[in-house]
Design a protein around this motif. Sequence first.
Motif, PDB file in Angstrom:
ATOM      1  N   TYR A 182       0.812  -1.219   0.000  1.00 22.88           N
ATOM      2  CA  TYR A 182       0.000   0.000   0.000  1.00 22.88           C
ATOM      3  C   TYR A 182       0.847   1.271   0.000  1.00 22.88           C
ATOM      4  CZ  TYR A 182      -3.391  -3.538   1.251  1.00 22.88           C
ATOM      5  OH  TYR A 182      -4.157  -4.678   1.262  1.00 22.88           O
ATOM      6  N   HIS A 183       2.054   1.168  -0.502  1.00 29.25           N
ATOM      7  CA  HIS A 183       2.921   2.326  -0.683  1.00 29.25           C
ATOM      8  C   HIS A 183       3.181   2.526  -2.171  1.00 29.25           C
ATOM      9  CE1 HIS A 183       3.961   3.381   3.467  1.00 29.25           C
ATOM     10  NE2 HIS A 183       3.917   2.076   3.728  1.00 29.25           N
ATOM     11  N   LEU A 184       3.554   3.754  -2.516  1.00 32.82           N
ATOM     12  CA  LEU A 184       3.851   4.080  -3.901  1.00 32.82           C
ATOM     13  C   LEU A 184       5.327   3.849  -4.185  1.00 32.82           C
ATOM     14  CD1 LEU A 184       1.866   7.441  -4.243  1.00 32.82           C
ATOM     15  CD2 LEU A 184       1.117   5.157  -4.932  1.00 32.82           C
ATOM     16  N   GLN A 185       5.611   3.327  -5.358  1.00 34.86           N
ATOM     17  CA  GLN A 185       6.992   3.089  -5.760  1.00 34.86           C
ATOM     18  C   GLN A 185       7.272   3.826  -7.061  1.00 34.86           C
ATOM     19  OE1 GLN A 185       8.636  -0.870  -7.385  1.00 34.86           O
ATOM     20  NE2 GLN A 185       9.425  -0.812  -5.301  1.00 34.86           N
ATOM     21  N   TYR A 186       8.370   4.564  -7.070  1.00 31.42           N
ATOM     22  CA  TYR A 186       8.758   5.328  -8.262  1.00 31.42           C
ATOM     23  C   TYR A 186       9.161   4.384  -9.387  1.00 31.42           C
ATOM     24  CZ  TYR A 186      11.493   8.442 -11.271  1.00 31.42           C
ATOM     25  OH  TYR A 186      11.996   9.134 -12.347  1.00 31.42           O
ATOM     26  N   ILE A 187       8.702   4.699 -10.591  1.00 31.65           N
ATOM     27  CA  ILE A 187       9.075   3.935 -11.781  1.00 31.65           C
ATOM     28  C   ILE A 187      10.105   4.751 -12.556  1.00 31.65           C
ATOM     29  CG2 ILE A 187       8.259   2.904 -13.933  1.00 31.65           C
ATOM     30  CD1 ILE A 187       5.530   2.582 -12.664  1.00 31.65           C
ATOM     31  N   ALA A 188      11.260   4.186 -12.770  1.00 31.82           N
ATOM     32  CA  ALA A 188      12.329   4.896 -13.474  1.00 31.82           C
ATOM     33  C   ALA A 188      11.862   5.315 -14.861  1.00 31.82           C
ATOM     34  CB  ALA A 188      13.570   4.015 -13.574  1.00 31.82           C
ATOM     35  N   GLU A 189      12.294   6.502 -15.285  1.00 34.22           N
ATOM     36  CA  GLU A 189      11.782   7.063 -16.537  1.00 34.22           C
ATOM     37  C   GLU A 189      12.135   6.217 -17.756  1.00 34.22           C
ATOM     38  OE1 GLU A 189      15.122  10.258 -17.953  1.00 34.22           O
ATOM     39  OE2 GLU A 189      13.575  10.976 -16.587  1.00 34.22           O
ATOM     40  N   ASP A 190      13.236   5.486 -17.714  1.00 34.10           N
ATOM     41  CA  ASP A 190      13.591   4.691 -18.889  1.00 34.10           C
ATOM     42  C   ASP A 190      12.673   3.485 -19.068  1.00 34.10           C
ATOM     43  OD1 ASP A 190      14.572   3.486 -16.605  1.00 34.10           O
ATOM     44  OD2 ASP A 190      16.348   2.665 -17.585  1.00 34.10           O
ATOM     45  N   ILE A 191      11.833   3.204 -18.059  1.00 32.67           N
ATOM     46  CA  ILE A 191      10.897   2.081 -18.160  1.00 32.67           C
ATOM     47  C   ILE A 191       9.625   2.483 -18.903  1.00 32.67           C
ATOM     48  CG2 ILE A 191       9.413   0.523 -16.818  1.00 32.67           C
ATOM     49  CD1 ILE A 191      11.571   0.443 -14.691  1.00 32.67           C
ATOM     50  N   TYR A 192       9.130   3.686 -18.626  1.00 32.08           N
ATOM     51  CA  TYR A 192       7.839   4.060 -19.208  1.00 32.08           C
ATOM     52  C   TYR A 192       7.918   5.178 -20.241  1.00 32.08           C
ATOM     53  CZ  TYR A 192       7.673   8.248 -16.237  1.00 32.08           C
ATOM     54  OH  TYR A 192       7.937   9.454 -15.649  1.00 32.08           O
ATOM     55  N   ARG A 193       9.055   5.841 -20.340  1.00 30.50           N
ATOM     56  CA  ARG A 193       9.174   6.899 -21.338  1.00 30.50           C
ATOM     57  C   ARG A 193       9.898   6.384 -22.572  1.00 30.50           C
ATOM     58  NH1 ARG A 193      11.467  11.925 -17.685  1.00 30.50           N
ATOM     59  NH2 ARG A 193       9.626  12.230 -16.361  1.00 30.50           N
ATOM     60  N   PRO A 194       9.425   6.744 -23.758  1.00 29.48           N
ATOM     61  CA  PRO A 194      10.157   6.347 -24.970  1.00 29.48           C
ATOM     62  C   PRO A 194      11.514   7.030 -25.017  1.00 29.48           C
ATOM     63  CG  PRO A 194       8.400   7.904 -25.488  1.00 29.48           C
ATOM     64  CD  PRO A 194       8.214   7.520 -24.053  1.00 29.48           C
ATOM     65  N   ALA A 195      12.416   6.480 -25.811  1.00 35.82           N
ATOM     66  CA  ALA A 195      13.784   7.006 -25.878  1.00 35.82           C
ATOM     67  C   ALA A 195      13.859   8.352 -26.585  1.00 35.82           C
ATOM     68  CB  ALA A 195      14.692   5.998 -26.573  1.00 35.82           C
ATOM     69  N   THR A 196      12.748   8.794 -27.120  1.00 38.38           N
ATOM     70  CA  THR A 196      12.706  10.099 -27.781  1.00 38.38           C
ATOM     71  C   THR A 196      11.845  11.043 -26.950  1.00 38.38           C
ATOM     72  OG1 THR A 196      10.801   9.382 -29.084  1.00 38.38           O
ATOM     73  CG2 THR A 196      12.975   9.082 -30.064  1.00 38.38           C
ATOM     74  N   GLY A 197      11.660  12.241 -27.425  1.00 36.95           N
ATOM     75  CA  GLY A 197      10.749  13.176 -26.778  1.00 36.95           C
ATOM     76  C   GLY A 197      11.203  13.597 -25.398  1.00 36.95           C
ATOM     77  N   ILE A 198      10.418  13.254 -24.385  1.00 42.69           N
ATOM     78  CA  ILE A 198      10.611  13.762 -23.037  1.00 42.69           C
ATOM     79  C   ILE A 198      11.979  13.400 -22.461  1.00 42.69           C
ATOM     80  CG2 ILE A 198       9.522  11.768 -21.937  1.00 42.69           C
ATOM     81  CD1 ILE A 198       8.264  13.690 -19.930  1.00 42.69           C
ATOM     82  N   ARG A 199      12.530  12.266 -22.833  1.00 39.66           N
ATOM     83  CA  ARG A 199      13.832  11.870 -22.290  1.00 39.66           C
ATOM     84  C   ARG A 199      14.984  12.656 -22.904  1.00 39.66           C
ATOM     85  NH1 ARG A 199      14.100   5.470 -22.496  1.00 39.66           N
ATOM     86  NH2 ARG A 199      16.284   5.892 -21.989  1.00 39.66           N
ATOM     87  N   LEU A 200      14.696  13.398 -23.961  1.00 39.27           N
ATOM     88  CA  LEU A 200      15.735  14.202 -24.597  1.00 39.27           C
ATOM     89  C   LEU A 200      15.761  15.635 -24.075  1.00 39.27           C
ATOM     90  CD1 LEU A 200      15.425  13.007 -28.312  1.00 39.27           C
ATOM     91  CD2 LEU A 200      16.944  12.157 -26.507  1.00 39.27           C
ATOM     92  N   TRP A 201      14.826  15.975 -23.187  1.00 39.22           N
ATOM     93  CA  TRP A 201      14.824  17.322 -22.629  1.00 39.22           C
ATOM     94  C   TRP A 201      16.063  17.501 -21.754  1.00 39.22           C
ATOM     95  CZ3 TRP A 201       9.132  17.249 -20.450  1.00 39.22           C
ATOM     96  CH2 TRP A 201       8.243  17.130 -21.532  1.00 39.22           C
ATOM     97  N   SER A 202      16.844  18.525 -22.020  1.00 38.75           N
ATOM     98  CA  SER A 202      18.066  18.742 -21.245  1.00 38.75           C
ATOM     99  C   SER A 202      17.798  19.667 -20.064  1.00 38.75           C
ATOM    100  CB  SER A 202      19.160  19.345 -22.128  1.00 38.75           C
ATOM    101  OG  SER A 202      18.882  20.709 -22.406  1.00 38.75           O
TER     102      SER A 202
END
Length: 360
Positions: A182-202
């Motif tokens: 019943y606790h929240l766990q962070y999901i690393a961005e490389d798991i749910y974000r595509p390799a383009t777009g949001i992950r390329l924001w510097s």
Amino acid sequence: RYAEIMSSVEVLIEEHRRMEAAGLREHSRLHRIVPSIGTFFTSLPLRRAFLAQDAKHSIAARRFVPPSFNDIRRILNTAQLYAIAPDLQLITFDGDMTLYADGQDFAKDSKLVCQLVSLLQHDLRVAIVTAASYGDDATGYERRLSGLLAGFEEAGLSAERLARFFVLGGECNYLFQCKANYHLQYIAEDIYRPATGIRLWSDVDINRLLDVAERNLRRCVSDMRLPARVLRKPRAVGVIADGGAGIRREQLDECTLSTQHALLKYQHSPSQDKAPLPFCAFNGGSDVWVDIGNKFIGVQLLQAYLGTTPATTLHVGDQFLSTGNDFSTRTACCTTWIVSPQETSEVLLDLNELLDQAKA
């Protein structure tokens, strides 16, 4: 007469959907009447919805007061529920003023606790997509949602159903999933974000954009002598009222619109040779925030991660005016526009009943 009008609008919407599917949306009668009309991801049974709302609120019985904006909003909400309930897979919610009072935590005794539990028991994926941002630390989100998480535990939800509950903070920046404890766990961005777009924001580009927003917000606070302070976060900057002070809606809108203008001017200046970063500058009702990203991106990330589509996704929120941060979700999925947690409860009461009927 009102029911006949709703039937006529239904015909126009269905024609528009057919024309859009054929790549001819500009030729639909509805597009010619309303050139700015968007996409309808589902049919809308407006006549049926009107009759349901008329039974509750006696719209047709009024002689001196015509159907109001709120009447139309509720009719559209009901029509959307009727249309999407049989195929609904993902339902997302705004936080403040949708699930709980502005700036408050999710109370354990809220009627919405049982209703959200019921959605999970119908095996839907449920997500809160909020501008609230505490980085990748789950503690802040768990505090705001303490009553809901306690309700999950009290209901004895299985680990499988708990895993269907998500929180997406900072509009689209920090994703969490509920675990069996019943606790929240962070999901690393490389798991749910595509390799383009949001992950390329510097970080450099993000900070430059936030610098522009911060300068304008500080100017607004100074020029309008607002009883407020400016708060900077890694992916957001905002204006927050001091103590119990209040800021008028017009002043909040001025902060929002002038900051939108400043950011767009910056992004389209000759010195900017990169694709502009998406942002959301919005009036939160008692504050103003500028976030990197927006809920359009957030909902689309969830859809891609969970394998749902616009026609099987419903977003429930209260900020659908042009200065609100739910506005952008209209192009990502079906939507329901509410004005308070009480109205959210009424919507979910109807939705859970429709889901029960679909299961029967």
